[in-house]
Design a protein around this motif. Structure first.
Motif, PDB file in Angstrom:
ATOM      1  N   GLN A  48       0.829  -1.208   0.000  1.00 15.14           N
ATOM      2  CA  GLN A  48       0.000   0.000   0.000  1.00 15.14           C
ATOM      3  C   GLN A  48       0.864   1.259   0.000  1.00 15.14           C
ATOM      4  O   GLN A  48       0.625   2.202   0.767  1.00 15.14           O
ATOM      5  N   GLN A  49       1.845   1.272  -0.890  1.00 17.02           N
ATOM      6  CA  GLN A  49       2.712   2.435  -1.084  1.00 17.02           C
ATOM      7  C   GLN A  49       2.632   2.870  -2.552  1.00 17.02           C
ATOM      8  O   GLN A  49       3.605   2.806  -3.293  1.00 17.02           O
ATOM      9  N   PRO A  50       1.447   3.304  -3.015  1.00 19.20           N
ATOM     10  CA  PRO A  50       1.275   3.557  -4.453  1.00 19.20           C
ATOM     11  C   PRO A  50       2.143   4.688  -4.998  1.00 19.20           C
ATOM     12  O   PRO A  50       2.588   4.623  -6.149  1.00 19.20           O
ATOM     13  N   ALA A  51       2.411   5.721  -4.197  1.00 15.94           N
ATOM     14  CA  ALA A  51       3.227   6.828  -4.696  1.00 15.94           C
ATOM     15  C   ALA A  51       4.663   6.377  -4.959  1.00 15.94           C
ATOM     16  O   ALA A  51       5.267   6.731  -5.984  1.00 15.94           O
TER      17      ALA A  51
ATOM     18  N   LEU B 290       0.430  -1.189 -17.228  1.00 19.34           N
ATOM     19  CA  LEU B 290      -0.722  -1.609 -16.426  1.00 19.34           C
ATOM     20  C   LEU B 290      -0.463  -1.355 -14.941  1.00 19.34           C
ATOM     21  O   LEU B 290      -1.348  -0.896 -14.218  1.00 19.34           O
ATOM     22  N   ALA B 291       0.750  -1.661 -14.496  1.00 21.89           N
ATOM     23  CA  ALA B 291       1.083  -1.463 -13.089  1.00 21.89           C
ATOM     24  C   ALA B 291       1.058   0.021 -12.732  1.00 21.89           C
ATOM     25  O   ALA B 291       0.578   0.404 -11.652  1.00 21.89           O
ATOM     26  N   ARG B 292       1.549   0.867 -13.634  1.00 21.07           N
ATOM     27  CA  ARG B 292       1.532   2.302 -13.352  1.00 21.07           C
ATOM     28  C   ARG B 292       0.103   2.833 -13.307  1.00 21.07           C
ATOM     29  O   ARG B 292      -0.234   3.687 -12.469  1.00 21.07           O
ATOM     30  N   ALA B 293      -0.740   2.330 -14.187  1.00 19.34           N
ATOM     31  CA  ALA B 293      -2.143   2.737 -14.147  1.00 19.34           C
ATOM     32  C   ALA B 293      -2.779   2.350 -12.817  1.00 19.34           C
ATOM     33  O   ALA B 293      -3.514   3.137 -12.207  1.00 19.34           O
ATOM     34  N   ARG B 294      -2.481   1.149 -12.349  1.00 22.81           N
ATOM     35  CA  ARG B 294      -3.035   0.710 -11.066  1.00 22.81           C
ATOM     36  C   ARG B 294      -2.549   1.600  -9.932  1.00 22.81           C
ATOM     37  O   ARG B 294      -3.328   1.972  -9.046  1.00 22.81           O
ATOM     38  N   ALA B 295      -1.268   1.944  -9.927  1.00 23.86           N
ATOM     39  CA  ALA B 295      -0.735   2.811  -8.874  1.00 23.86           C
ATOM     40  C   ALA B 295      -1.449   4.157  -8.880  1.00 23.86           C
ATOM     41  O   ALA B 295      -1.811   4.696  -7.819  1.00 23.86           O
ATOM     42  N   ARG B 296      -1.681   4.702 -10.050  1.00 20.02           N
ATOM     43  CA  ARG B 296      -2.356   5.999 -10.148  1.00 20.02           C
ATOM     44  C   ARG B 296      -3.796   5.913  -9.641  1.00 20.02           C
ATOM     45  O   ARG B 296      -4.273   6.824  -8.958  1.00 20.02           O
ATOM     46  N   LEU B 297      -4.458   4.829  -9.990  1.00 19.41           N
ATOM     47  CA  LEU B 297      -5.837   4.678  -9.521  1.00 19.41           C
ATOM     48  C   LEU B 297      -5.890   4.527  -8.005  1.00 19.41           C
ATOM     49  O   LEU B 297      -6.801   5.056  -7.348  1.00 19.41           O
TER      50      LEU B 297
ATOM     51  N   LEU C  23      -5.146  12.008 -12.048  1.00 13.13           N
ATOM     52  CA  LEU C  23      -4.619  10.653 -11.944  1.00 13.13           C
ATOM     53  C   LEU C  23      -5.435   9.679 -12.792  1.00 13.13           C
ATOM     54  O   LEU C  23      -4.880   8.781 -13.432  1.00 13.13           O
ATOM     55  N   THR C  24      -6.751   9.869 -12.810  1.00 12.41           N
ATOM     56  CA  THR C  24      -7.611   9.001 -13.623  1.00 12.41           C
ATOM     57  C   THR C  24      -7.294   9.169 -15.100  1.00 12.41           C
ATOM     58  O   THR C  24      -7.204   8.185 -15.851  1.00 12.41           O
ATOM     59  N   ALA C  25      -7.102  10.413 -15.531  1.00  9.02           N
ATOM     60  CA  ALA C  25      -6.777  10.668 -16.936  1.00  9.02           C
ATOM     61  C   ALA C  25      -5.428  10.060 -17.306  1.00  9.02           C
ATOM     62  O   ALA C  25      -5.272   9.459 -18.382  1.00  9.02           O
ATOM     63  N   ALA C  26      -4.450  10.187 -16.408  1.00  2.34           N
ATOM     64  CA  ALA C  26      -3.125   9.616 -16.673  1.00  2.34           C
ATOM     65  C   ALA C  26      -3.189   8.090 -16.703  1.00  2.34           C
ATOM     66  O   ALA C  26      -2.535   7.441 -17.529  1.00  2.34           O
ATOM     67  N   ALA C  27      -3.994   7.507 -15.800  1.00  2.23           N
ATOM     68  CA  ALA C  27      -4.158   6.048 -15.792  1.00  2.23           C
ATOM     69  C   ALA C  27      -4.813   5.576 -17.088  1.00  2.23           C
ATOM     70  O   ALA C  27      -4.412   4.561 -17.672  1.00  2.23           O
TER      71      ALA C  27
ATOM     72  N   ALA D  29     -11.228   2.860 -14.062  1.00  5.96           N
ATOM     73  CA  ALA D  29     -10.907   4.231 -14.478  1.00  5.96           C
ATOM     74  C   ALA D  29     -12.067   4.902 -15.199  1.00  5.96           C
ATOM     75  O   ALA D  29     -11.980   6.086 -15.549  1.00  5.96           O
ATOM     76  N   GLY D  30     -13.138   4.171 -15.416  1.00  6.72           N
ATOM     77  CA  GLY D  30     -14.276   4.740 -16.128  1.00  6.72           C
ATOM     78  C   GLY D  30     -14.098   4.736 -17.636  1.00  6.72           C
ATOM     79  O   GLY D  30     -14.885   5.350 -18.358  1.00  6.72           O
ATOM     80  N   ALA D  31     -13.065   4.039 -18.128  1.00  5.65           N
ATOM     81  CA  ALA D  31     -12.833   3.941 -19.573  1.00  5.65           C
ATOM     82  C   ALA D  31     -13.557   2.695 -20.083  1.00  5.65           C
ATOM     83  O   ALA D  31     -12.946   1.676 -20.414  1.00  5.65           O
ATOM     84  N   PHE D  32     -14.873   2.798 -20.140  1.00  4.33           N
ATOM     85  CA  PHE D  32     -15.691   1.606 -20.373  1.00  4.33           C
ATOM     86  C   PHE D  32     -15.527   1.015 -21.776  1.00  4.33           C
ATOM     87  O   PHE D  32     -15.547  -0.204 -21.946  1.00  4.33           O
ATOM     88  N   ARG D  33     -15.372   1.855 -22.781  1.00  2.91           N
ATOM     89  CA  ARG D  33     -15.176   1.328 -24.133  1.00  2.91           C
ATOM     90  C   ARG D  33     -13.868   0.540 -24.226  1.00  2.91           C
ATOM     91  O   ARG D  33     -13.803  -0.502 -24.876  1.00  2.91           O
ATOM     92  N   LEU D  34     -12.846   1.073 -23.569  1.00  6.70           N
ATOM     93  CA  LEU D  34     -11.564   0.373 -23.558  1.00  6.70           C
ATOM     94  C   LEU D  34     -11.688  -0.963 -22.827  1.00  6.70           C
ATOM     95  O   LEU D  34     -11.129  -1.978 -23.254  1.00  6.70           O
TER      96      LEU D  34
END
Length: 208
Positions: free
Chosen positions: A99-102, A123-130, A144-148, A176-181
């Protein structure tokens, strides 16, 4: 034991018993060598404090959920091999488990700088950002959501359709709310794995 001829008239016998290397001169035990010297005596052996050994041990510890021990080994491995992208990826994944996402994000950035467009690191970086969204302001969370989402889009371009990471991509994109993806990732996996028993999980993902 291993007999090593040092000259025409002398021979040394090496034996490894309980991680101790001993050598015999003739029939007499002369001394015992420290285990740290074993890699000198054994051709092709890897030193116990080398980066490959530390990484293998860290992965084993992580499998046993001994994350702090694993992190210690990955710290040492990254210090020994500062250009090893995979090592930084492993350390970042371990920091996520702690639990050290930063701090994990910093490792994933380093990994991607050393090896650009690696799907696993993206994928791992996206998870950390989320995961970082939980402790920031609403504005920072949106960034962060946009970057993820950008990381996930980049990962989707390099992932093979049948890769199991398509499932991970789908789950993260949904978060991330990117449902189409997300739908596209699940569709790709379904088309590549129609006969497989894991199919219901992908169909469930499409319903999210």
């Amino acid at each position: 034991s291993l007999g090593v001829c040092l000259s025409r008239s002398h021979a040394v016998s090496l034996s490894l018993i309980q991680n101790t290397v001993s050598y015999l001169y003739g029939a007499c035990r002369v001394s015992a060598l420290r285990p740290a010297l074993m890699h000198v005596l054994t051709p092709g052996a890897t030193p116990a404090d080398s980066s490959p050994v530390l990484i293998r041990r860290g992965l084993a510890e992580r499998t046993r959920e001994q994350y702090r021990l694993a992190l210690s080994d990955f710290d040492r491995a990254c210090a020994l091999e500062p250009t090893d992208a995979q090592c930084f990826l492993y350390r970042g994944q371990t920091r996520l488990a702690l639990q050290q996402p930063a701090r994990a994000l910093a490792d994933f950035n380093t990994s991607l700088r050393l090896r650009a467009n690696h799907a696993g690191a993206l994928l791992a970086r996206a998870r950390a950002r989320l995961e970082m969204r939980r402790s920031v302001t609403a504005h920072a969370a949106r960034e962060l959501t946009a970057a993820a989402s950008a990381d996930l889009t980049a990962a989707s371009r390099v992932l093979p359709p049948g890769s199991v990471r398509q499932m991970q991509l789908g789950r993260l994109a949904d978060e991330a709310g990117a449902f189409r993806l997300a739908i596209r990732a699940f569709h790709r996996w379904i088309r590549a794995h129609r006969p497989e028993v894991g199919l219901p999980y992908a169909w469930a993902g499409l319903c999210w």
